[in-house]
Design an enzyme around this catalytic site. Structure first.
Site: not given
Length: 296
Positions: A183, A251, A258, A260
């Site tokens: 990330n 969202i 999420t 994984d």
């Protein structure tokens, strides 16, 4: 006669995955988020749990029920998720020696032929050292092994793991990976510079290519209220990588598990489309977004 190698009797577009990730008894994160989708999409998966906890250690948990059309359109039951809060957890942590004993058991029965290695949460340097030995062992059996690494070091400025793991990932793990899925925060830890724009994300991918992996997907970058995925595929050394971005609808909720699932889906679709990482990422994002919309 020796037993047949399972991956060799599966269709050529799938394979056999060794997945080393976390496990929770209640809820779906780590291996419980990754294994079922991989199986649903045709893969034979052998999970090893780096930790086994009663429930997720975070305050919020994403978990799945039933089967999702988001993952396989021909199946019609819905997958739903719930968000729960947990004040505590109990469980066990696998150490490096215990991991190696499992590998030795597989080797003793000629069960070490894998097409893919998938790793997720790892909580200690000693365990990560053993994972590197596992990579070498698996590649001695299958030199074409694809190693997909989901770092799971932290997010949004918060580390999940001891500080000393960062240098081990940067100096020893990244060079042996085939695909890396950090990330934004994890990419910053590996590269040493801030990612504040799409262009910074592309530069981070280039930096990581130089270190080892031919495929890099920064799965989430927050820029001025927008959520981006930036992907990069260095098909040939010495030539510019093929890079792309995907704008992801935000969202208004917080989910765990999420990442994984996202990495598992990237493994699947990049294997089906090995020369088109952009299509693979689009399919992975599409499935994940459909799941989260149903959850909301």
């Amino acid at each position: 006669m020796a037993p047949p190698i399972l991956s060799l009797v599966l269709p050529s577009e799938t394979g056999r995955v060794l997945s080393i990730q976390s496990h929770t008894v209640q809820g779906y994160v780590g291996n419980k988020s990754a294994v079922f989708p991989l199986q649903l999409l045709g893969y034979d998966v052998d999970p090893i749990n780096s930790v086994q906890f009663s429930n997720h250690t975070d305050k919020l948990l994403l978990f799945f029920h039933s089967v999702s059309r988001a993952l396989k359109p021909i199946i019609h039951n819905r997958m739903r998720c719930c968000v729960c809060r947990y004040p505590t957890f109990k469980g066990q942590v696998l150490n490096g020696q215990q991991l190696w004993e499992l590998i030795e058991g597989l080797e003793g029965n000629d069960l070490l032929y894998y097409t893919h290695l998938l790793t997720g949460y790892i909580g200690s340097v000693s365990f990560l050292d053993t994972v590197l030995e596992v990579v070498s062992k698996l590649r001695s059996v299958n030199p074409k092994l694809i190693y997909v690494c989901d770092l799971v070091m932290g997010d949004e400025g918060k580390l999940y793991v001891p500080q000393e793991l960062i240098s081990v990932y940067r100096e020893r793990v990244v060079p042996v990976t085939s695909m890396l899925t950090p990330n934004q925060f994890e990419a910053e830890l590996l590269t040493g510079f801030r990612i504040q724009s799409e262009n910074d994300g592309r530069k981070a991918c280039n930096f990581l290519h130089e270190a080892g992996p031919s495929k890099v997907v920064i799965t989430s970058i927050n820029i001025d209220g927008n959520l981006l995925l930036v992907g990069s595929h260095a098909k040939e050394k010495g030539k510019p990588p093929k890079q792309f971005k995907i704008v992801i609808p935000k969202i208004p909720a917080y989910f765990t598990g999420t990442g994984d699932l996202m990495t598992a889906l990237l493994l699947v679709w990049s294997n089906k489309y090995p020369d088109n990482l952009e299509i693979a990422a689009e399919l992975a994002v599409s499935s994940l977004q459909a799941l989260l919309q149903r959850t909301l």
